[in-house]
Scaffold this motif. Structure first.
Motif, mmCIF file in Angstrom:
data_model
loop_
_atom_site.group_PDB
_atom_site.id
_atom_site.type_symbol
_atom_site.label_atom_id
_atom_site.label_comp_id
_atom_site.label_asym_id
_atom_site.label_seq_id
_atom_site.Cartn_x
_atom_site.Cartn_y
_atom_site.Cartn_z
ATOM 1 N N VAL A 523 30.003 30.853 36.619
ATOM 2 C CA VAL A 523 29.850 31.175 38.043
ATOM 3 C C VAL A 523 29.634 32.679 38.194
ATOM 4 C CG1 VAL A 523 31.333 29.252 38.750
ATOM 5 C CG2 VAL A 523 32.340 31.520 38.389
ATOM 6 N N LEU A 524 29.424 33.109 39.457
ATOM 7 C CA LEU A 524 29.357 34.535 39.782
ATOM 8 C C LEU A 524 30.736 34.967 40.255
ATOM 9 C CD1 LEU A 524 27.922 37.216 40.329
ATOM 10 C CD2 LEU A 524 27.173 36.303 42.539
ATOM 11 N N ALA A 525 31.443 35.686 39.387
ATOM 12 C CA ALA A 525 32.794 36.158 39.703
ATOM 13 C C ALA A 525 32.737 37.648 40.022
ATOM 14 C CB ALA A 525 33.730 35.909 38.532
ATOM 15 N N VAL A 526 33.336 38.046 41.135
ATOM 16 C CA VAL A 526 33.313 39.446 41.575
ATOM 17 C C VAL A 526 34.735 40.000 41.553
ATOM 18 C CG1 VAL A 526 32.805 41.021 43.475
ATOM 19 C CG2 VAL A 526 31.243 39.139 42.965
ATOM 20 N N VAL A 527 34.902 41.142 40.900
ATOM 21 C CA VAL A 527 36.195 41.830 40.827
ATOM 22 C C VAL A 527 36.164 42.990 41.810
ATOM 23 C CG1 VAL A 527 37.837 43.015 39.342
ATOM 24 C CG2 VAL A 527 36.426 41.182 38.404
ATOM 25 N N THR A 528 37.095 42.995 42.758
ATOM 26 C CA THR A 528 37.099 44.005 43.819
ATOM 27 C C THR A 528 38.445 44.729 43.854
ATOM 28 O OG1 THR A 528 37.928 42.460 45.496
ATOM 29 C CG2 THR A 528 35.546 42.556 45.188
ATOM 30 N N GLY A 529 38.527 45.689 44.770
ATOM 31 C CA GLY A 529 39.745 46.474 44.940
ATOM 32 C C GLY A 529 39.398 47.917 45.211
ATOM 33 N N VAL A 530 40.321 48.653 45.783
ATOM 34 C CA VAL A 530 40.067 50.054 46.092
ATOM 35 C C VAL A 530 39.859 50.833 44.802
ATOM 36 C CG1 VAL A 530 41.401 49.980 48.240
ATOM 37 C CG2 VAL A 530 42.536 50.623 46.106
ATOM 38 N N ILE A 751 30.138 38.434 35.564
ATOM 39 C CA ILE A 751 31.313 39.100 36.137
ATOM 40 C C ILE A 751 30.848 40.451 36.666
ATOM 41 C CG2 ILE A 751 33.638 39.974 35.691
ATOM 42 C CD1 ILE A 751 33.700 38.065 33.241
ATOM 43 N N VAL A 752 31.082 40.720 37.940
ATOM 44 C CA VAL A 752 30.584 41.935 38.577
ATOM 45 C C VAL A 752 31.742 42.726 39.176
ATOM 46 C CG1 VAL A 752 29.037 42.876 40.334
ATOM 47 C CG2 VAL A 752 28.404 40.787 39.129
ATOM 48 N N ILE A 753 31.836 44.001 38.802
ATOM 49 C CA ILE A 753 32.743 44.921 39.498
ATOM 50 C C ILE A 753 31.945 45.501 40.653
ATOM 51 C CG2 ILE A 753 34.111 47.031 39.313
ATOM 52 C CD1 ILE A 753 34.314 46.513 36.312
#
Length: 807
Positions: A523-530, A751-753
């Motif tokens: 899948v397209l997993a996105v890692v987020t956060g400040v 996996i995308v930051i």
């Protein structure tokens, strides 16, 4: 009785000096600019927009800022200019109204392993002075607390002349430095895995070496060992005697004859240390860096425990804290510790120093970098972090009427942090400065006093001013930027189902707190956060090495002005072979760096003339007329085109040409290997680039997408992308999302930051780290679909994503 004086008309007239309120640019032709003429208001915030490659950086950095710097350099004497980098005048007819320009770009900091956040901002220098004055026990001057300064002791005889007499005297010289002698101020020591250097079951003659670039017939590497006489080249390495193995691995440098040439032989370990370990890892080519990461293990120095400092420097303390303790603290905590010292009593003597240090540390916190520590290696900062660190020294500056030039200052910023950056840009403007910003984010464009939109396309299709005016005028302008200004992605109606999971257990790199997480695959997993929440630590430092990951990070492409998209992607190889096959000659003839190069300019296409203290001048080579190849080589054709004409093609033109289309090169030019590479370049939105365009002229966004295109051919089921929207125009983000979908649909895991809300909204799964930065982060605060994140609004990311999609 006095007479009333008539009012002086001149007193009410504007002063002549106040009329210089514009920066005028006329006839700018740098790179792809097409006689651009604009007027930019001074002491205002002007934002430059346009699709990637439209000419924004060419106008702002390569024309306005470059000419300002060149004019400043010319004020120095010829002697001083000889030590400064020479700069040619930009291709422009008139540049008027310039002020001193300070550029704050995306270039990464450091390079030297000893460069840290503290050394880059002078914070370390102020701490060293503080400890040299108040540290107990006192160990010496500021240099005694510097990990860049080694301790030196020397003694001997010196000759002293007094009058007509000369006498010899014994003298001793001593300098106390703070460098740890074991790691030489690097904080880590290296250990080499010999199994990554050679296969000990083979002999040198059988190709035992597994070091990149070490070929069996190379007399500079392999043959030095094979013909040295110290070892038997036909004996397997595991059969060497103790003496042979010692000479092979640790032998002292001696001269040996190799094929009649005198060369230096030295043991393999010191050879590797000099060839690879003495260089900055970030500056290495990708395959060399991969080898070093496999072969070399870096461990914390056992003597200084990673602090880089000598025992003496670590023993000197203020309020039970050594300088190493302070540099290891998060900057926001260090700012409070310094504030707690006060400026009275024993600290009154260093009050001005403490005030200056306090202002510097507070600027870090104000700019959103309070989570960093002063001992953080500068080379590990992202492009956005590096740019904000460079801003530190300008925030408290007393200078006014300066032109500040920023290149996408919101890179690496979470939507929550963008408002803070906007406030800083407005503050610089309000202090009487001209602020020029190249930017794609609507959240920053909207604060502009003046907007310049370049385009309409990229490369040769750009280079003109499509709009000048206010933000509201841009919205109604009908330009590409105007049409997409208020674009918002919507949440997907359905998300893909994972095919597996990438397990991470007990991740504790940097600020991560024993994180356990399953990253879904397929899948397209996105890692987020400040910024500083631990995203890169989780993805780049915690994913198992055997997971088959293909990483495309933010590190820049290294290459000379001879490097271009064709050489970097490997496209030139099938093109050369196709030309050679069609004409019955050698492929080397079709390389400007080999046999086919013009002998006059050595394949550069231009002649560089050194004018001493003035800028070197590049003029087109008269023999090859800038085409880089010998005249005889240009007689060979493929599909009716010579090699210089092919390298002048855009990616889209070459795609049709090598596809064998009848309107292009026909069946003769059909080259499937070249066509596949060109398709990848087109897929990442680089269809406008010329195949032979120097890499040095590409923008940051173009370079990153070029890397992505090359990595798309790598074998591996998991792709990790680090902020792929960097440098992308609003209109290009949709194309990127389509590319990510194609990768996933082809069976890859992506996996995308990322901070861009459009990418978050398009994700199948989101992993959000936080809740804050530094020691306030390092935890998983949300896992789930974008729809669930919007519905709960349980995190900062959730709030901003909900606002973006109108939820």
């Amino acid at each position: 009785m006095s007479k009333a004086r008539k009012p002086d008309a001149r007193a009410n007239a504007p002063h002549t000096a106040d009329s210089h309120d514009l920066i005028r640019v006329h006839g700018a032709r740098e790179n792809n600019l097409k006689d651009v003429s604009i007027e930019i208001p001074k002491r205002r915030l002007t934002v430059f927009t346009g699709v990637s490659g439209s000419g924004k950086s060419s106008l702002v950095f390569d024309t306005i800022a470059a000419e300002s710097q060149r004019l400043i350099n010319e004020t120095y004497s010829a002697f001083v200019q000889g030590f400064m980098p020479s700069q040619a005048r930009p291709e422009v007819d008139v540049l008027d109204g310039l002020t001193t320009a300070i550029t704050v770009g995306q270039q990464r900091m450091g390079g030297d392993p000893r460069s840290t956040v503290g050394t880059a901002t002078d914070a370390n220098a102020m701490l060293r002075i503080l400890y040299s004055r108040l540290g107990k026990p006192h160990i010496g001057p500021p240099g005694a607390y510097s990990f860049n300064t080694a301790s030196v002791r020397a003694s001997g005889a010196i000759t002293v002349e007094r009058g007509n007499k000369t006498e010899a005297q014994k003298a001793t010289y001593q300098r106390t430095g703070g460098m740890c002698t074991r790691c030489e101020g690097r904080g880590s020591v290296s250990d080499i895995d010999l199994t990554q250097l050679y296969d000990d079951s083979k002999s040198l003659a059988e190709g035992a070496f597994t070091i990149p670039g070490w070929k069996s017939d190379s007399q500079w590497t392999v043959q030095v060992y094979a013909q040295s006489g110290f070892v038997d080249p036909d004996k397997p390495i595991r059969a060497y005697t103790k003496k042979e193995l010692r000479d092979f691995l640790y032998g002292d440098a001696v001269k040996v004859k190799v094929n009649g040439v005198n060369l230096t032989y030295e043991g393999l370990i010191p050879k590797i240390q000099k060839s690879f370990l003495s260089k900055d890892k970030e500056s290495m080519q990708p395959h060399i860096r991969a080898f070093v990461e496999r072969a070399v293990t870096f461990t914390v120095c056992p003597e200084c425990d990673g602090t880089r400092l000598s025992e003496g420097a670590r023993s000197s303390k203020i309020k039970r804290k050594s300088i190493a303790d302070l540099c290891a603290m998060e900057i926001r905590d260090l700012a409070e510790w310094i504030r707690g010292l006060g400026t009275s009593g024993v600290y009154a003597s260093v009050a001005p120093l403490l005030t200056a240090l306090q202002q510097t540390l507070d600027s870090f916190v104000e700019i959103g970098l309070g989570y960093l520590a002063l001992d953080r290696p500068a080379a590990t900062l992202s492009g956005g972090e590096a740019q904000r660190v460079k801003m530190i020294r300008h925030l408290g500056s007393s200078l006014t009427d300066v032109t500040y030039v920023f290149d996408e200052p919101t890179i690496g910023l979470h939507p929550h942090d963008i408002q803070r950056m906007n406030d800083l840009l407005l503050r610089l403007r309000d202090e009487g400065n001209t602020v020029l910003v190249v930017e794609h984010k609507p959240e920053t464009i909207v604060i502009a006093d003046h907007v310049v939109d370049l385009g309409p396309g990229a490369g040769t299709a750009g280079g003109t001013v499509c709009f000048e005016g206010t933000v509201e005028g841009l919205r109604a302008s009908g330009t590409v930027t105007g049409r997409h200004f208020d674009d918002r992605s919507t949440l997907k109606e359905s998300v893909r189902k994972p095919t597996g999971a990438l397990e991470i257990r007990g991740a504790d790199a940097h600020n991560l707190r024993g994180v356990d997480v399953d990253i879904p695959l397929g899948v397209l997993a996105v890692v987020t956060g400040v910024a500083g929440s631990g995203k890169s630590s989780l993805v780049h430092k915690s994913i198992p090495a055997d997971a088959g990951v293909v990483a495309v990070d933010q590190t820049p492409i290294r290459g000379s002005r001879r490097s271009n998209p064709a050489t970097y992607t490997g496209l030139l190889d099938p093109i050369r072979k196709a030309f050679a096959k069609a004409n019955g000659v050698k492929p080397a003839l079709f390389s400007a760096n080999s046999e086919g190069a013009c002998p006059t300019c050595n394949g550069a296409g231009v002649i560089y003339t050194d004018l001493g203290v003035m800028a070197s001048v590049a003029t087109p080579c008269e023999d090859c007329e800038g085409r880089r190849f010998q005249a005889s080589v240009l007689e060979y054709r493929l599909g009716g085109r010579d090699i210089s004409e092919v390298l002048a093609m855009s990616v889209e033109e070459a795609l049709e040409f090598f596809g064998g289309g009848s309107s292009a090169g026909g069946s003769e030019a059909r080259t499937p290997a070249a066509h596949r590479i060109l398709e990848r370049l087109s897929d990442v939105g680089l269809g406008y680039l010329s195949l032979g365009q120097p890499l040095t002229t590409l923008s940051g966004g173009e370079r990153q997408r070029l890397k992505l295109a090359t990595h798309m051919a790598d074998k591996g089921g998991v792709y990790v992308l680090d902020e792929p929207t960097t440098g992308l125009h609003l209109a290009d983000v949709e194309q990127l999302l389509g590319l990510l979908d194609r990768l996933v649909d082809a069976g890859k895991s992506v996996i995308v930051i990322e901070h861009h809300q459009a990418v978050m909204a398009h994700a199948d799964w989101i992993i959000d780290l936080g809740p804050g930065a530094g020691h306030d982060g390092g935890k998983i605060v949300f896992e789930g679909t974008p729809a669930d994140l919007v519905a709960t609004r349980s995190t900062l990311t959730g709030e901003h994503l909900a606002e973006y999609v109108g939820g």
